[in-house]
Design an enzyme around this catalytic site. Structure first.
Site, short mmCIF file in Angstrom:
data_model
loop_
_atom_site.label_atom_id
_atom_site.label_comp_id
_atom_site.label_asym_id
_atom_site.label_seq_id
_atom_site.Cartn_x
_atom_site.Cartn_y
_atom_site.Cartn_z
N SER A 38 1.09 -1.20 -0.20
CA SER A 38 0.01 -0.29 0.38
C SER A 38 0.70 1.70 0.05
CB SER A 38 -1.25 -0.16 1.16
OG SER A 38 -1.83 0.33 0.87
N ASP A 183 -5.41 -3.86 -2.53
CA ASP A 183 -4.52 -3.53 -1.06
C ASP A 183 -4.01 -4.66 -0.69
OD1 ASP A 183 -2.97 -2.82 0.57
OD2 ASP A 183 -3.90 -0.35 0.75
#
Length: 284
Positions: A38, A183
């Site tokens: 991320s 993610d």
């Protein structure tokens, strides 16, 4: 003084990780391999492409992160746009603005694809919802019929940072099929395990936790425990087994992951909190 570096995910709180990294950088380390999930993937990509910590901070210090809010339905349907986006596009925002921003930053250092970086220099974690598996970028791209050296680093960062429901999932196409990529924090928010077998020391930049046992006395707590175990179980086990890891934990100052509307003062406090945590680490 060669070392590897791994950055945890955490949205806008990543500014604190950058502060901690700046202190490690000042110690004279040369970074061989970098990895992250991320926002940690964003930092890893920028450092891998040649950015110094101070350069990155100067960029984000004046950047309005709300520019990354690129939802189409919000403009067409005020008040109902967010819900409509989630229903039809699986995310409030598209993620295109994030990818384009990263592309421009990387291009300034002459980096477009993974082929512009030394082999093994950068590893990003994402999650494939279609195949129910972790994806390590660029290593796993051949499984999708793609050539790692030709794959966009900015696109990989966008995949790793596609926070479910906040950003629409990215599509990774393989012929007539496509996988929804989100993610990497869904599986491994702090991939310190990537470099466990390396002889070089690995600095891990992550966030402080309260270390309190997770309660599961009611349904809500039970669901929360399942989610947290899914996200952090692998990472916690890897931390306890890593013989060459050097962990620097950064305070979050109560700032949430998606609080993109931070003031310059809040950004500075996060950055300085990270620096203070790293300075204490090296004093010890």
């Amino acid at each position: 003084m060669k070392a590897n570096a791994v950055f945890a995910g955490g949205g806008i709180k990543g500014i604190g990780l950058l502060g901690a990294f700046s202190v490690a950088e000042e110690q004279g380390y040369r970074w061989e391999k970098l990895a992250g999930t991320s926002v940690g993937g964003m930092l890893a990509a920028l450092v891998a492409s040649g950015y110094k910590a101070r350069e990155i901070y100067e960029i984000i210090e004046g950047f309005d992160f709300t520019q990354l809010y690129d939802g189409d339905f919000q403009k067409l349907l005020p008040g109902l746009g967010m819900l409509t986006s989630i229903i039809f596009e699986k995310g409030i925002y598209q993620g295109r603005a994030l990818e384009n921003w990263m592309r421009s930053l990387l291009k300034a250092k002459g980096v477009s694809t993974f082929g512009d970086l030394p082999p093994g220099r950068l590893s990003l974690i994402a999650a494939d919802l279609t195949k129910n598996r972790m994806v390590i970028l660029p290593d796993d791209l051949p499984a999708y019929g793609l050539t790692p050296e030709k794959f966009s680093v900015a696109q990989a960062v966008r995949m790793s940072a596609s926070l479910p429901f906040f950003f629409a999932p990215a599509l990774l196409k393989n012929g007539k099929t496509a996988s929804y990529i989100v993610d990497g924090a869904l599986i491994s928010n702090f991939p310190i395990w990537l470099f466990q077998k390396e002889n070089l020391p690995t600095f891990g930049f992550h966030f402080q936790t309260d270390h309190q046992p997770q309660k599961a006395n009611n349904l809500l707590e039970y669901i929360q425990a399942i989610i947290l175990t899914t996200i952090s179980g692998l990472d916690k086990r890897s931390i306890t087994q890593g013989k060459n890891t050097r962990l620097i934990a950064v305070p979050t100052l109560g700032i949430s992951t998606a609080d993109f509307a931070l003031t310059p003062g809040q950004k500075k406090r996060l950055y300085e909190a990270g620096r203070a945590a790293a300075q204490e680490f090296f004093r010890r």
